[in-house]
Design a protein around this motif. Sequence first.
Motif, PDB file in Angstrom:
ATOM      1  N   ILE A  93     -15.250  33.462  58.888  1.00  0.00           N
ATOM      2  CA  ILE A  93     -13.880  32.757  58.631  1.00  0.00           C
ATOM      3  C   ILE A  93     -12.735  33.830  58.176  1.00  0.00           C
ATOM      4  CG2 ILE A  93     -13.051  31.185  56.812  1.00  0.00           C
ATOM      5  CD1 ILE A  93     -15.584  29.872  56.417  1.00  0.00           C
ATOM      6  N   ILE A  94     -11.812  33.498  58.948  1.00  0.00           N
ATOM      7  CA  ILE A  94     -10.538  34.026  58.881  1.00  0.00           C
ATOM      8  C   ILE A  94     -10.036  34.048  57.504  1.00  0.00           C
ATOM      9  CG2 ILE A  94      -8.375  35.151  59.885  1.00  0.00           C
ATOM     10  CD1 ILE A  94     -10.838  36.171  61.480  1.00  0.00           C
ATOM     11  N   THR A  95      -9.193  34.867  56.805  1.00  0.00           N
ATOM     12  CA  THR A  95      -8.848  34.485  55.659  1.00  0.00           C
ATOM     13  C   THR A  95      -7.456  35.333  55.437  1.00  0.00           C
ATOM     14  OG1 THR A  95     -10.003  36.523  54.775  1.00  0.00           O
ATOM     15  CG2 THR A  95     -10.920  34.257  54.241  1.00  0.00           C
ATOM     16  N   THR A  96      -6.728  34.845  54.369  1.00  0.00           N
ATOM     17  CA  THR A  96      -5.319  35.586  53.904  1.00  0.00           C
ATOM     18  C   THR A  96      -5.530  36.729  53.081  1.00  0.00           C
ATOM     19  OG1 THR A  96      -4.377  33.204  53.992  1.00  0.00           O
ATOM     20  CG2 THR A  96      -3.109  34.979  53.202  1.00  0.00           C
ATOM     21  N   GLY A  97      -6.099  37.952  54.261  1.00  0.00           N
ATOM     22  CA  GLY A  97      -6.303  39.103  53.324  1.00  0.00           C
ATOM     23  C   GLY A  97      -7.777  39.193  52.924  1.00  0.00           C
ATOM     24  N   GLY A  98      -8.116  40.418  52.680  1.00  0.00           N
ATOM     25  CA  GLY A  98      -9.621  40.297  52.239  1.00  0.00           C
ATOM     26  C   GLY A  98      -9.576  39.802  50.640  1.00  0.00           C
ATOM     27  N   SER A  99      -8.399  39.592  50.243  1.00  0.00           N
ATOM     28  CA  SER A  99      -8.345  39.175  48.785  1.00  0.00           C
ATOM     29  C   SER A  99      -8.758  37.832  48.731  1.00  0.00           C
ATOM     30  CB  SER A  99      -6.821  39.140  48.248  1.00  0.00           C
ATOM     31  OG  SER A  99      -6.284  40.453  48.301  1.00  0.00           O
ATOM     32  N   GLU A 100      -8.309  36.905  49.666  1.00  0.00           N
ATOM     33  CA  GLU A 100      -8.741  35.641  49.802  1.00  0.00           C
ATOM     34  C   GLU A 100     -10.355  35.578  50.274  1.00  0.00           C
ATOM     35  OE1 GLU A 100      -6.389  31.775  51.238  1.00  0.00           O
ATOM     36  OE2 GLU A 100      -7.378  32.832  52.889  1.00  0.00           O
ATOM     37  N   ALA A 101     -10.720  36.440  50.977  1.00  0.00           N
ATOM     38  CA  ALA A 101     -12.004  36.309  51.280  1.00  0.00           C
ATOM     39  C   ALA A 101     -12.982  36.684  50.173  1.00  0.00           C
ATOM     40  CB  ALA A 101     -12.529  37.603  52.291  1.00  0.00           C
ATOM     41  N   LEU A 102     -12.597  37.417  49.029  1.00  0.00           N
ATOM     42  CA  LEU A 102     -13.251  37.719  47.659  1.00  0.00           C
ATOM     43  C   LEU A 102     -13.271  36.401  47.107  1.00  0.00           C
ATOM     44  CD1 LEU A 102     -12.253  41.336  47.285  1.00  0.00           C
ATOM     45  CD2 LEU A 102     -14.755  40.583  47.048  1.00  0.00           C
ATOM     46  N   LEU A 103     -12.136  35.817  47.046  1.00  0.00           N
ATOM     47  CA  LEU A 103     -11.931  34.490  46.214  1.00  0.00           C
ATOM     48  C   LEU A 103     -12.860  33.289  46.578  1.00  0.00           C
ATOM     49  CD1 LEU A 103      -8.030  34.297  45.715  1.00  0.00           C
ATOM     50  CD2 LEU A 103      -9.731  34.481  43.993  1.00  0.00           C
ATOM     51  N   PHE A 104     -12.891  33.344  48.060  1.00  0.00           N
ATOM     52  CA  PHE A 104     -13.955  32.199  48.780  1.00  0.00           C
ATOM     53  C   PHE A 104     -15.308  32.758  48.522  1.00  0.00           C
ATOM     54  CE2 PHE A 104     -10.755  30.972  52.734  1.00  0.00           C
ATOM     55  CZ  PHE A 104     -10.064  30.257  51.565  1.00  0.00           C
TER      56      PHE A 104
END
Length: 396
Positions: A93-104
Amino acid sequence: MPKISKKGQQMPESPIRKLVPYAEGAKKRGVKVYHLNIGQPDIKTPEVAINAVKNVDIKVLEYSHSAGFESYRKKLAASYQKINLPINTEDIIITTGGSEALLFAMGSTMDTDDEIIIPEPFYANYNGFSTASGVKVVPVISTIESGFALPPIADFEKLITPKTKAILICNPGNPTGYLYSKEEIFQLAELVKKHDLFLIADEVYREFTYDGLSHFSVMNVPGLEQHAIMIDSVSKRYSMCGARIGCIVSKNKEVMSTAMKFAQARLSPPTFAQIASEAALDTPLSYFDEVISEYKERRDILVNELQKIEGVQVAIPKGAFYCIAKLPVKNADDFAQWLLENYNFNGETVMVAPAAGFYSSPNVGLDEVRIAYVLKKEDLIKSVQILKEALSVYQK
């Protein structure tokens, strides 16, 4: 007067950015500031990525799919497979930066007051993401004496409680530059399988490895498919920090369908940035060869120069583009501020990141700083010269 939330009060300030007003003050006084404090590479973004945005023919700037463009995910999966990572389109899943990936990742695997174990020092924003997610960080300390190697597995095991849901590592590490060995990854894999935990690996610096060493991904551990979550980003790989494009990757279908709900709630990742990131996958391999060779030279210069300063201890990084240095000062926070407020050497000074902000244990790393070797070599030599002169003045 209405009150700010407890979560808002607990949200940590960035240890990297809190010194910005002092740096701005120095610049207004005409002092040149060398930025060793932030991982913003000075390497040029690949032209293929910039040109893709310049040449785009769009009549309506639409939402993309919540998981990101399918064309991008397909191409990304193919690029992972080329480096032997067994990742398919539906695992991304593409995210808004690695930051959002960590939040997800945190949102999908942890409830309020659950615990996540992280070897420290760690990327300071892990504290922020955990606070935002209502999750408690449980640190396990690695030391400069060991070069910030993985702490003994027994140290992890004694911290595991019924609230523990995951272990998070950054590999190679920010702020330490430590590269976990295949053996260390396997040790962690056995531990998370034994206690039924997730292993979240932030692998955004994967390409940046030195001394003939190579990166080993959690996605390559057999039998770890249901436990492994990989975080990735274009920020450092292609020197595209401002694109804000990353991804969350896992073979665990339940994790991915849950992360998809978070992705739908924020609608979609940015369209122009995805166009640039998809195009960046066509970057020739020679780009990376040149970049890695440049960073290795910078690392060698930085470490050699730092080792010449009396009382300075430095852990030699094997990856990423950061190192931690222990300085002969009691309080690196105070020293970093003094460098910007009260000191200059021939009209120049340096900005470093005090390392205490990369620990969540109180009163640890007070005499350490993180240095990013993202400046050209002559600037690094000059910066360390300034640091050396500054230390002798500050100690007096």
